[in-house]
Write a protein that holds these residues in place. Structure first.
Motif, PDB file in Angstrom:
ATOM      1  N   VAL A   1       0.874  -1.172   0.000  1.00  0.00           N
ATOM      2  CA  VAL A   1       0.000   0.000   0.000  1.00  0.00           C
ATOM      3  C   VAL A   1       0.910   1.221   0.000  1.00  0.00           C
ATOM      4  CG1 VAL A   1      -1.806   1.275   1.220  1.00  0.00           C
ATOM      5  CG2 VAL A   1      -1.776  -1.241   1.301  1.00  0.00           C
ATOM      6  N   GLN A   2       0.770   2.033  -1.036  1.00  0.00           N
ATOM      7  CA  GLN A   2       1.486   3.306  -1.115  1.00  0.00           C
ATOM      8  C   GLN A   2       0.440   4.396  -0.947  1.00  0.00           C
ATOM      9  OE1 GLN A   2       4.787   3.985  -3.224  1.00  0.00           O
ATOM     10  NE2 GLN A   2       5.527   2.069  -2.465  1.00  0.00           N
ATOM     11  N   ALA A   3       0.525   5.121   0.150  1.00  0.00           N
ATOM     12  CA  ALA A   3      -0.481   6.142   0.455  1.00  0.00           C
ATOM     13  C   ALA A   3       0.180   7.507   0.562  1.00  0.00           C
ATOM     14  CB  ALA A   3      -1.193   5.795   1.755  1.00  0.00           C
ATOM     15  N   ARG A   4      -0.530   8.522   0.073  1.00  0.00           N
ATOM     16  CA  ARG A   4      -0.054   9.892   0.139  1.00  0.00           C
ATOM     17  C   ARG A   4      -1.086  10.765   0.824  1.00  0.00           C
ATOM     18  NH1 ARG A   4       0.360   7.726  -4.238  1.00  0.00           N
ATOM     19  NH2 ARG A   4       2.303   7.207  -5.263  1.00  0.00           N
ATOM     20  N   VAL A   5      -0.592  11.677   1.640  1.00  0.00           N
ATOM     21  CA  VAL A   5      -1.434  12.714   2.220  1.00  0.00           C
ATOM     22  C   VAL A   5      -0.984  14.011   1.568  1.00  0.00           C
ATOM     23  CG1 VAL A   5      -2.162  13.927   4.304  1.00  0.00           C
ATOM     24  CG2 VAL A   5      -1.599  11.486   4.420  1.00  0.00           C
ATOM     25  N   ILE A   6      -1.924  14.681   0.912  1.00  0.00           N
ATOM     26  CA  ILE A   6      -1.629  15.912   0.195  1.00  0.00           C
ATOM     27  C   ILE A   6      -2.270  17.075   0.933  1.00  0.00           C
ATOM     28  CG2 ILE A   6      -1.878  17.133  -2.004  1.00  0.00           C
ATOM     29  CD1 ILE A   6      -0.304  14.520  -2.280  1.00  0.00           C
ATOM     30  N   ASP A   7      -1.488  18.116   1.196  1.00  0.00           N
ATOM     31  CA  ASP A   7      -2.019  19.362   1.731  1.00  0.00           C
ATOM     32  C   ASP A   7      -2.602  20.118   0.545  1.00  0.00           C
ATOM     33  OD1 ASP A   7      -2.060  22.247   2.337  1.00  0.00           O
ATOM     34  OD2 ASP A   7      -1.174  21.605   4.254  1.00  0.00           O
ATOM     35  N   VAL A   8      -3.920  20.255   0.517  1.00  0.00           N
ATOM     36  CA  VAL A   8      -4.604  20.822  -0.640  1.00  0.00           C
ATOM     37  C   VAL A   8      -4.235  22.286  -0.840  1.00  0.00           C
ATOM     38  CG1 VAL A   8      -6.887  21.381  -1.600  1.00  0.00           C
ATOM     39  CG2 VAL A   8      -6.499  19.166  -0.514  1.00  0.00           C
ATOM     40  N   GLU A   9      -4.136  23.038   0.239  1.00  0.00           N
ATOM     41  CA  GLU A   9      -3.830  24.465   0.127  1.00  0.00           C
ATOM     42  C   GLU A   9      -2.419  24.706  -0.402  1.00  0.00           C
ATOM     43  OE1 GLU A   9      -3.134  27.996   3.274  1.00  0.00           O
ATOM     44  OE2 GLU A   9      -5.098  27.021   3.420  1.00  0.00           O
ATOM     45  N   LYS A  10      -1.458  23.958   0.116  1.00  0.00           N
ATOM     46  CA  LYS A  10      -0.063  24.150  -0.289  1.00  0.00           C
ATOM     47  C   LYS A  10       0.288  23.386  -1.558  1.00  0.00           C
ATOM     48  CE  LYS A  10       1.439  24.759   4.465  1.00  0.00           C
ATOM     49  NZ  LYS A  10       2.153  24.133   5.581  1.00  0.00           N
ATOM     50  N   GLY A  11      -0.512  22.360  -1.879  1.00  0.00           N
ATOM     51  CA  GLY A  11      -0.256  21.567  -3.077  1.00  0.00           C
ATOM     52  C   GLY A  11       0.970  20.685  -2.974  1.00  0.00           C
ATOM     53  N   VAL A  12       1.288  20.247  -1.764  1.00  0.00           N
ATOM     54  CA  VAL A  12       2.479  19.424  -1.561  1.00  0.00           C
ATOM     55  C   VAL A  12       2.121  18.110  -0.865  1.00  0.00           C
ATOM     56  CG1 VAL A  12       4.030  21.409  -1.425  1.00  0.00           C
ATOM     57  CG2 VAL A  12       3.028  20.502   0.667  1.00  0.00           C
TER      58      VAL A  12
ATOM     59  N   GLU B   1       2.414  15.879   1.962  1.00  0.00           N
ATOM     60  CA  GLU B   1       2.735  16.080   3.371  1.00  0.00           C
ATOM     61  C   GLU B   1       3.347  14.820   3.979  1.00  0.00           C
ATOM     62  OE1 GLU B   1      -0.467  16.537   6.575  1.00  0.00           O
ATOM     63  OE2 GLU B   1       0.086  18.595   6.046  1.00  0.00           O
ATOM     64  N   THR B   2       2.777  13.686   3.603  1.00  0.00           N
ATOM     65  CA  THR B   2       3.231  12.396   4.115  1.00  0.00           C
ATOM     66  C   THR B   2       3.109  11.377   3.001  1.00  0.00           C
ATOM     67  OG1 THR B   2       2.320  12.933   6.295  1.00  0.00           O
ATOM     68  CG2 THR B   2       2.868  10.641   5.897  1.00  0.00           C
ATOM     69  N   GLU B   3       4.086  10.500   2.914  1.00  0.00           N
ATOM     70  CA  GLU B   3       3.998   9.377   1.982  1.00  0.00           C
ATOM     71  C   GLU B   3       4.411   8.124   2.735  1.00  0.00           C
ATOM     72  OE1 GLU B   3       4.795   8.266  -2.626  1.00  0.00           O
ATOM     73  OE2 GLU B   3       5.753  10.037  -1.804  1.00  0.00           O
ATOM     74  N   VAL B   4       3.566   7.119   2.651  1.00  0.00           N
ATOM     75  CA  VAL B   4       3.755   5.882   3.406  1.00  0.00           C
ATOM     76  C   VAL B   4       3.791   4.720   2.440  1.00  0.00           C
ATOM     77  CG1 VAL B   4       2.614   4.317   5.025  1.00  0.00           C
ATOM     78  CG2 VAL B   4       2.614   6.754   5.478  1.00  0.00           C
ATOM     79  N   SER B   5       4.705   3.794   2.683  1.00  0.00           N
ATOM     80  CA  SER B   5       4.735   2.547   1.939  1.00  0.00           C
ATOM     81  C   SER B   5       4.694   1.422   2.971  1.00  0.00           C
ATOM     82  CB  SER B   5       6.008   2.457   1.106  1.00  0.00           C
ATOM     83  OG  SER B   5       5.991   1.280   0.343  1.00  0.00           O
ATOM     84  N   GLN B   6       3.667   0.582   2.869  1.00  0.00           N
ATOM     85  CA  GLN B   6       3.496  -0.508   3.828  1.00  0.00           C
ATOM     86  C   GLN B   6       3.362  -1.819   3.068  1.00  0.00           C
ATOM     87  OE1 GLN B   6       3.337  -0.576   7.361  1.00  0.00           O
ATOM     88  NE2 GLN B   6       3.394  -2.765   6.952  1.00  0.00           N
ATOM     89  N   ASP B   7       4.286  -2.746   3.323  1.00  0.00           N
ATOM     90  CA  ASP B   7       4.193  -4.089   2.749  1.00  0.00           C
ATOM     91  C   ASP B   7       3.473  -4.979   3.744  1.00  0.00           C
ATOM     92  OD1 ASP B   7       5.619  -3.407   0.454  1.00  0.00           O
ATOM     93  OD2 ASP B   7       7.543  -3.851   1.409  1.00  0.00           O
ATOM     94  N   PHE B   8       2.676  -5.899   3.197  1.00  0.00           N
ATOM     95  CA  PHE B   8       1.941  -6.835   4.045  1.00  0.00           C
ATOM     96  C   PHE B   8       1.887  -8.180   3.339  1.00  0.00           C
ATOM     97  CE2 PHE B   8      -1.535  -8.769   6.293  1.00  0.00           C
ATOM     98  CZ  PHE B   8      -1.332  -8.324   7.592  1.00  0.00           C
ATOM     99  N   THR B   9       2.436  -9.203   3.962  1.00  0.00           N
ATOM    100  CA  THR B   9       2.427 -10.540   3.383  1.00  0.00           C
ATOM    101  C   THR B   9       1.314 -11.342   4.039  1.00  0.00           C
ATOM    102  OG1 THR B   9       4.788 -10.435   2.982  1.00  0.00           O
ATOM    103  CG2 THR B   9       3.791 -12.626   2.969  1.00  0.00           C
ATOM    104  N   GLY B  10       0.499 -11.961   3.199  1.00  0.00           N
ATOM    105  CA  GLY B  10      -0.627 -12.747   3.699  1.00  0.00           C
ATOM    106  C   GLY B  10      -1.772 -12.684   2.710  1.00  0.00           C
ATOM    107  N   THR B  11      -2.960 -12.906   3.228  1.00  0.00           N
ATOM    108  CA  THR B  11      -4.149 -12.880   2.377  1.00  0.00           C
ATOM    109  C   THR B  11      -4.698 -11.461   2.289  1.00  0.00           C
ATOM    110  OG1 THR B  11      -5.698 -13.235   4.203  1.00  0.00           O
ATOM    111  CG2 THR B  11      -4.738 -15.215   3.163  1.00  0.00           C
ATOM    112  N   ILE B  12      -5.576 -11.266   1.326  1.00  0.00           N
ATOM    113  CA  ILE B  12      -6.203  -9.945   1.190  1.00  0.00           C
ATOM    114  C   ILE B  12      -7.100  -9.659   2.395  1.00  0.00           C
ATOM    115  CG2 ILE B  12      -8.219 -10.671  -0.163  1.00  0.00           C
ATOM    116  CD1 ILE B  12      -7.187  -7.910  -1.820  1.00  0.00           C
ATOM    117  N   GLU B  13      -7.631 -10.708   2.994  1.00  0.00           N
ATOM    118  CA  GLU B  13      -8.435 -10.534   4.206  1.00  0.00           C
ATOM    119  C   GLU B  13      -7.576  -9.994   5.346  1.00  0.00           C
ATOM    120  OE1 GLU B  13      -8.352 -13.374   2.401  1.00  0.00           O
ATOM    121  OE2 GLU B  13     -10.411 -13.665   1.695  1.00  0.00           O
TER     122      GLU B  13
END
Length: 162
Positions: free
Chosen positions: A115-126, A128-140
């Motif tokens: 899962v690659q997730a980004r948090v964007i500050d809408v006002e600044k257009g930047v 703010e945070t970017e996260v990469s989380q690996d998870f091994t297992g089932t989709i459940e």
């Protein structure tokens, strides 16, 4: 001070404190994560789970998916999960009148989901945070535990509330 006055003072203080906390919540919209080697339906379910986990932190006022869809329809826009870059997230965030936008991708290789997730500050257009989380297992397992880990990384104090 009498007990009655003390209880009144305490109750009033708690109500004011809860109002201040409620006002400090950040308005956020979470776009459907772009699927990569998973189905569109799975991406929708996992995006919904992320929204629920964010609500559970008590840090955010999260725009409902149906409300987002309504705004996009009114603006004659259609997002099919292909809005994961910062400029697209900023544009959509401005339309939705939120201060933060979240989006990204969910991919699968073998038994590992990323899962690659980004948090964007809408006002600044930047970003703010970017996260990469690996998870091994089932989709459940990803749904039950992985999305919670993503929120913990995005909002470190969220682990206190989830």
């Amino acid at each position: 001070m009498t007990i009655k006055r003390y209880l009144y003072f305490l109750t009033t203080s708690l109500l004011l404190a809860s109002t201040v906390v409620a006002q400090e919540k950040t308005a956020v919209a979470v776009l459907q994560f772009e699927p990569r080697n998973i189905s569109q339906a799975e991406a929708v379910i996992l995006s919904d789970r992320l929204r629920a986990e964010l609500v559970g932190t008590n840090h955010f006022n999260v725009l409902e998916r149906e409300q987002m869809d309504k705004i996009l329809r009114e603006q004659k826009l259609q997002l099919t999960g292909a809005c994961s870059d910062a400029s697209c997230l900023v544009k959509v965030g401005q339309l939705m009148a939120v201060t933060k936008m979240m989006g990204g991708t969910i991919s699968k290789i073998g038994n590992t989901y990323t899962v690659q997730a980004r948090v964007i500050d809408v006002e600044k257009g930047v970003i703010e945070t970017e996260v990469s989380q690996d998870f091994t297992g089932t989709i459940e397992d990803l749904q039950q535990w992985g999305m919670k880990k993503v929120v913990w990384k995005m909002v470190p104090s969220a682990s206190l509330f989830v």
